[in-house]
Enzyme design. Structure first.
Site, mmCIF file in Angstrom:
data_model
loop_
_atom_site.group_PDB
_atom_site.id
_atom_site.type_symbol
_atom_site.label_atom_id
_atom_site.label_comp_id
_atom_site.label_asym_id
_atom_site.label_seq_id
_atom_site.Cartn_x
_atom_site.Cartn_y
_atom_site.Cartn_z
ATOM 1 N N GLY B 78 93.035 -62.745 22.538
ATOM 2 C CA GLY B 78 92.149 -63.828 22.116
ATOM 3 C C GLY B 78 91.846 -64.703 23.314
ATOM 4 N N GLU B 101 88.985 -60.251 23.006
ATOM 5 C CA GLU B 101 88.408 -61.315 22.183
ATOM 6 C C GLU B 101 87.557 -60.665 21.103
ATOM 7 O OE1 GLU B 101 88.579 -64.858 22.101
ATOM 8 O OE2 GLU B 101 87.262 -64.475 20.393
ATOM 9 N N ILE B 102 87.706 -61.135 19.872
ATOM 10 C CA ILE B 102 87.006 -60.495 18.752
ATOM 11 C C ILE B 102 85.601 -61.062 18.551
ATOM 12 C CG2 ILE B 102 87.886 -62.063 16.956
ATOM 13 C CD1 ILE B 102 88.226 -59.538 15.175
ATOM 14 N N ASN B 134 89.429 -55.914 18.270
ATOM 15 C CA ASN B 134 90.342 -56.535 17.320
ATOM 16 C C ASN B 134 91.760 -56.089 17.678
ATOM 17 O OD1 ASN B 134 91.829 -57.410 15.165
ATOM 18 N ND2 ASN B 134 90.452 -56.585 13.605
ATOM 19 N N THR B 135 92.474 -56.953 18.384
ATOM 20 C CA THR B 135 93.806 -56.549 18.856
ATOM 21 C C THR B 135 94.789 -56.371 17.703
ATOM 22 O OG1 THR B 135 94.318 -58.864 19.183
ATOM 23 C CG2 THR B 135 93.680 -57.614 21.118
ATOM 24 N N ASP B 157 93.955 -68.874 16.672
ATOM 25 C CA ASP B 157 93.422 -69.477 15.453
ATOM 26 C C ASP B 157 94.583 -69.827 14.519
ATOM 27 O OD1 ASP B 157 92.100 -70.107 13.111
ATOM 28 O OD2 ASP B 157 90.546 -68.578 13.410
ATOM 29 N N THR B 232 93.100 -72.969 30.330
ATOM 30 C CA THR B 232 92.196 -72.526 29.275
ATOM 31 C C THR B 232 91.293 -73.657 28.809
ATOM 32 O OG1 THR B 232 93.561 -73.126 27.378
ATOM 33 C CG2 THR B 232 94.064 -71.049 28.431
ATOM 34 N N GLU B 234 90.515 -74.306 25.777
ATOM 35 C CA GLU B 234 91.136 -74.980 24.636
ATOM 36 C C GLU B 234 92.142 -76.021 25.129
ATOM 37 O OE1 GLU B 234 89.087 -74.159 21.641
ATOM 38 O OE2 GLU B 234 91.002 -75.122 21.166
#
Lengths: 385, 267
Positions: B78, B101-102, B134-135, B157, B232, B234
């Protein structure tokens, strides 16, 4: 509908009643399944094809024949003692099951549609299931090896996972190579280091499951008729899956040991009366799979099982028993005569419950990539201009 | 489609960094839905040479394909907008690092960002790449058993609702998959600004027999730790908002069940 045979007992199950028939004494018993004790009422799902999958019914004898289980009424798992028909346990599962099997020690392993696998103890019949492992994909088959050292699970993506047992948090290997869902896995009976698998991609694959190494792939798809494939596509269309498929999906994969060097492999299909028969001989480093025949049944098989080297096939109308004449599969008319009473019981009992897993095997993909790429292209072109 | 973008970008002398405003996307994605994701059926057929295109490949005569002379060993699960990847790239120039990353737009941003960085600094950023995947489903499709040395779960998330807890990137079942692709002694880094999620991740990793938490005092020698707080996007956002940041680091250990059996055999 499902059936199982062990020693002289046959157990047949349909919706909410179970028929136990003794082949020798011809004594029959019918038991009604107990109500599931649950605080929360289980509500019906609003998608029909999922609902039919929820009520997947399965009966199975333990290897020693002491017990049989009934997996029914969506999330219910009942365990009975064969001799006395005593209800040992009536347990609730977390999710609707997709596969239930006995372990050699009579414990029960349940694979469910949310991708989790649970172990239900038989010696402690009141204990809840214990989570063993989970895939992020619906589980379609599961088995614990005879030595109880490994647990192998197969899913609706294309994965086969081999985990240690009982330390199932430790994954030993993956057997990767299938290009669609894997409906069936089975250990080769005369060489227990080899795993056979099949599903939605028209192949039969063989693996050294401890390393995940692919040993051999057999393509069988061209042996099947186009009209059967048409039936698959019509069924899928009825369930709003517009994207057609080009390969008939495998329903059963059953292996039977012939002798020390050979086993018989049997494959059946959804929406098809055909059954393919192969022979596998596996010595050290030399795996050989030979196509033997295509047997056309009267109807699509609901379930099939080996019993005392015969093949019992459960269909809508009746059970039919086949025997091996050398390597040829022929109807055993003697045995079929003997089960006439059973067949009559089955036909009066049968309520035309038509459940099929088929529609939920296929994915409804949604594509958000293409749209994005097109918008991005437009943006970049505009910038250039 | 991709081809076109490629030509477009190659045409300019050096590429500008992508603008985030074109790549914004809501933070949540359903990991269980059947997304349209292209992934290799098995690690054997994964073509890494496309992702690390400036590294000269070698020819594998057994499989008749081009391969890299080393494995990807660090994975940012992600990876978001790729801040950590860019930081790690310069810290570990000899390691191959991939971000997964999805979200379509976010992964595309990182891909464009890396391409731009490579064109602006031709000798750098050759060791990082980003894959949209999608890991939670496909990790074993990309990596062999025990291939990875470091794995990052930064600001995943939180999926606050209880019904969505099963969507969280760390849970009992998924940890088995992560343990499978991680080498023994490999390190797992987790960081979040959500206390509840932090406790959830710590609890699951602590209970799992194949992971052991590394005490804070043993982490001081690891140069990555300090970078986790600010590298990051975030993390920077949390700093701006004066939020908390919770760190937990774990080591992949050998199976205590097997070890106890061996001890039993010896005695």
């Amino acid at each position: 509908m499902s059936f199982s045979i062990r020693n002289s007992h046959v157990v047949l199950c349909n919706n909410d009643s179970v028929l136990i028939y003794n082949l020798d004494s011809q004594i029959r018993n019918i038991i009604a399944l107990p109500k599931l004790e649950s605080k929360n009422e289980i509500r019906a799902h609003n998608r029909e094809e999922i609902e039919t999958f929820h009520i997947l019914i399965c009966v199975e004898f333990s290897n020693d024949g002491q017990y049989f289980l009934v997996c029914a009424n969506r999330k219910q798992l009942c365990l009975f003692k064969t001799e006395t028909l005593e209800l040992i346990s009536n347990r609730k599962m977390q999710r609707a099951a997709s596969k239930v099997r006995f372990l050699p020690n009579n414990d029960i392993v349940v694979a469910d549609k949310s991708g989790d696998a649970y172990l239900f103890s038989t010696s402690k019949p009141n204990e809840n299931g214990q989570l063993l492992l989970g895939h992020l994909s619906m589980l379609l088959d599961i088995l614990v090896t005879d030595d109880q050292k490994f647990i192998i699970s197969a899913d609706r993506d294309e994965k086969i996972r081999v985990s240690m047992f009982p330390n199932s948090y430790n994954i030993l290997s993956y057997c990767l190579g299938h290009k669609d869902f894997v409906t069936n896995i089975a250990v080769v009976p005369h060489n227990k280091s080899i795993l056979a698998s099949s599903g939605g991609d028209g192949t039969l694959m063989f693996w050294d499951f401890k390393t995940g190494k692919e040993l051999l792939t057999v393509y069988f798809h061209e042996k099947l008729s186009q009209s059967d494939l048409l039936k698959v596509n019509e069924t899928l269309k009825k369930h709003n899956l517009e994207e057609g498929v080009t390969v008939s999906p495998v329903k059963h994969l059953k292996l039977l040991q012939l002798n020390e060097e050979n086993s018989i492999i049997l494959i059946t299909f959804y929406c098809s009366n055909a059954m393919l028969v192969y022979r596998i001989s596996a010595e050290e480093n030399n795996l050989n799979v030979k196509y033997l025949s295509l047997v056309t049944l009267e109807q699509e098989p609901l379930e099939c099982q080996y019993h005392k080297n015969n093949l019992w096939i459960l269909m809508d109308k009746k059970i039919e028993i086949y025997k091996f004449n050398g390597e040829t599969l022929i109807i055993d008319s003697n045995l079929n005569m003997q089960i006439q009473t059973l067949n009559e019981l089955w036909s009066t009992h049968y309520q035309g419950l038509n459940q099929t897993l088929l529609p939920i095997l296929y994915k409804r993909k949604f594509d958000n990539l293409q749209e994005y790429q097109e918008r991005k292209k437009l943006r970049l072109v505009k910038k250039d201009a | 489609m991709i081809e076109f973008l490629y030509n477009h970008t190659m045409a300019t002398f050096t590429m500008a960094l992508p603008q985030k405003k074109f790549y914004r996307q809501r933070a949540h994605s359903n990991p269980i839905a059947d997304h349209c994701i292209e992934y290799p059926i098995k690690p054997d057929i994964m073509d890494w040479t496309v992702l690390y295109s400036n590294i000269i490949p070698i020819f594998d005569t057994n499989r008749s394909i081009k391969i890299l002379n080393k494995f990807v060993e660090f994975v940012d699960i992600g990876c978001g907008y790729g801040g950590l990847l860019v930081t790690l790239s310069l810290m570990f120039p000899n390691n191959l690092i991939v971000g997964m990353e999805i979200r379509v737009k976010v992964s595309d941003y990182v891909i464009d960002r890396i391409a731009a960085l490579r064109s602006q600094f031709p000798d750098q950023y050759q060791n990082i790449a980003c894959i949209r995947t999608n890991t939670m489903k496909y990790l074993p499709n990309y990596f062999y058993k025990g291939q990875l040395k470091k794995m990052f779960f930064l600001y995943p998330d939180p999926h606050f609702k209880k019904a969505k807890h099963k969507w969280r990137i760390i849970n009992k079942s998924l940890l088995a998959e992560y343990a499978y692709v991680l080498a023994e002694n490999a390190i797992v880094y987790t960081m979040t600004d959500v206390k509840d999620l932090h406790e959830w991740m710590v609890q699951h990793l602590t209970v799992h027999p194949l992971f052991l938490r590394i005490p804070i005092e043993q982490l001081t020698s690891d140069p990555i730790i300090e970078k986790l707080y600010e590298s990051t996007e975030e993390g920077q956002k949390v700093t701006r908002n004066n939020g908390d940041k919770f760190l937990a680091v774990f080591r992949r250990i050998s199976d205590p069940y097997l070890n106890s059996k061996e001890e039993f055999l010896i005695t």
